[in-house]
Motif scaffolding. Structure first.
Motif, PDB file in Angstrom:
ATOM      1  N   LYS A 122      -7.917  -6.282  -0.520  1.00  0.00           N
ATOM      2  CA  LYS A 122      -7.281  -4.880  -0.631  1.00  0.00           C
ATOM      3  C   LYS A 122      -6.516  -4.768  -2.137  1.00  0.00           C
ATOM      4  O   LYS A 122      -6.258  -5.206  -2.671  1.00  0.00           O
ATOM      5  CB  LYS A 122      -5.510  -5.306   0.285  1.00  0.00           C
ATOM      6  N   ASP A 144      -9.919   1.932   2.037  1.00  0.00           N
ATOM      7  CA  ASP A 144     -10.006   0.946   1.966  1.00  0.00           C
ATOM      8  C   ASP A 144     -11.443   0.636   2.215  1.00  0.00           C
ATOM      9  O   ASP A 144     -12.094   0.238   1.866  1.00  0.00           O
ATOM     10  CB  ASP A 144      -9.342   0.095   3.267  1.00  0.00           C
ATOM     11  N   GLN A 202       1.229  -1.800  -0.037  1.00  0.00           N
ATOM     12  CA  GLN A 202      -0.068  -0.444   0.036  1.00  0.00           C
ATOM     13  C   GLN A 202       0.894   0.964   0.280  1.00  0.00           C
ATOM     14  O   GLN A 202       0.423   2.601  -0.747  1.00  0.00           O
ATOM     15  CB  GLN A 202      -0.621  -0.183   1.299  1.00  0.00           C
TER      16      GLN A 202
END
Length: 415
Positions: free
Chosen positions: A83, A68, A43
């Motif tokens: 994700k 998120d 990320q």
């Protein structure tokens, strides 16, 4: 002869730093090379606040929601947790808002095909890449880094978005990711294995009526798809025909045919005999619910792919079905075409998934027909042209018209 203390101190410091550097290298703490591949560290590669802001003109302060959380809702029908990391690689080039972004997905064994597409298309590409959340992540990202380093066109034209989870073959979710992060008004939903034999962007510029349909969101443009009868003929894209005249010559010798000719329902609605003779765009008039052409359409306001379809079978047809029900007509370009580049796969796996998805698709069609009927009735669009496709296609489903009559009666009584 004794060495000066300063020299001994410098040597000791050098030795300590050497040990630390070597240890960090072995243990995988090279942040710049992304050797540590936890989801959290992945990320970090995505620069930004990772917050979505919400504001009104009357507010002094913005309100923020974690990215998120927003994306978990956007893709909530898919298996999770996932994700999604947008723009893990972001194209360096800027594009006109009316450019056509190719929205696609890629797997590791097709990286070279994506690279070829970027160099051939030289236009915006939004691609979703699934990475299994296990110890294979590092090798995948190393290969990806090499792919972008080795091809300037990848860096220039390709936005690549990661989907990191433990759920494979969520093709419709990945398609939605590629569409969601496309940065132009129009996109083409394309499988990466197809070779663009002609320049459909230039063709569309010469068709103002089709461009108006695209801008209004009332039309989606079909680019007919072909494949070689002998798979070995489809391995070298450099040898593919480059215009319609050359293609018709190969169709005439039966080397080329419509894509998946053994499954006429998949592409037959394009009406290939009509296309062979056509010199101007024409509307698809023989739609069937298994139709799954490769189309160009407007990003804003068009339906998303249903993410409940996992694996092969009906997944793309479901995307096209909902687009059609939403009142969007299909129009075929007369001189442009795609050819499938031969790609071998395990048919046994696909056959099992098709059996499951066929059952799901039957329920999905009924559900989607009723949902869009209620939407159009509530928005007073039931008696407009927009409902034409819905009435024609869904009217074939047993009991549909009876349900709609009751809904219309209930609405009339409530007024």
């Amino acid at each position: 002869m004794a060495l000066p203390k300063a020299v001994l101190f410098i040597g000791a410091v050098y030795l300590i730093f050497s040990v630390l550097y070597t240890s960090s290298y072995i243990l995988g703490f090279k942040g710049s090379n992304k050797a540590s591949v936890t989801v959290a560290n992945l990320q970090k590669h995505y620069l930004g606040k990772q917050l979505v802001s919400w504001s009104r003109s009357t507010d002094d302060l913005d309100n923020y929601t974690p990215e998120d959380e927003v994306l978990s809702k956007v893709f909530s029908e898919a298996f999770g947790p996932s994700k999604v990391i947008p723009y893990y690689y972001k194209a360096e080039h800027s594009f006109d808002h009316e450019e056509i972004t190719i929205a696609t997905l890629v797997t590791r064994n097709r990286f070279h095909v994506l690279s070829r597409l970027a160099s051939h298309y030289k236009g915006p590409i939004s691609v979703a890449l699934h990475i299994t959340d296990d110890d294979t992540k590092k090798q995948m990202l190393d290969d990806l880094s090499e792919l972008f380093q080795s091809n300037e066109d990848m860096r220039r034209y390709v936005d690549l978005h990661l989907v990191v989870d433990k759920f494979d073959r969520q093709f419709n979710m990945w398609r939605n990711v590629a569409k969601f992060f496309a940065r132009t008004d129009f996109l083409m939903m394309l499988d990466v294995d197809f070779y663009l034999c002609t320049d459909f962007r230039e063709s569309l510029k010469k068709q103002p009526e089709l461009m108006d349909l695209l801008r209004s969101g009332q039309g989606a443009i079909v680019v007919p798809a072909f494949e070689y009868v002998d798979e070995s003929d489809g391995e070298l894209a450099e040898d593919f025909p480059k215009n319609k005249k050359e293609l018709l010559a190969e169709v005439g010798t039966e080397r080329l045919d419509m894509f998946h000719r053994g499954w006429q329902r998949g592409h037959g609605s394009t009406d290939y005999p009509k296309w062979y003779a056509s010199k101007k765009p024409y509307k698809v008039t023989k739609y069937n619910y298994s139709y799954e052409p490769y189309v160009i359409f407007k990003k804003e306001g068009t339906p998303w792919c249903d993410e409940r379809f996992i694996g092969y079978g009906a997944n793309k047809a479901a995307c096209l079905f909902e687009i059609f029900l939403a009142g969007i007509d299909y129009w075929v370009l007369p001189d442009d075409f795609l050819i499938h580049q031969t790609h071998h796969y395990l048919e046994d796996t696909r056959a099992k998934e098709r059996t499951y998805n066929k059952k799901l698709y039957d329920y999905y069609r009924e559900e989607t027909c009723l949902r869009y009927a209620r939407i159009m009735i509530a928005s007073e669009e039931w008696d407009t042209y927009k409902s034409t496709n819905l009435k024609k296609e869904c009217g074939r489903i047993r009991g549909f018209n009876d349900v709609v009559d009751r809904v219309l009666e209930e609405q009339a009584n409530s007024l």
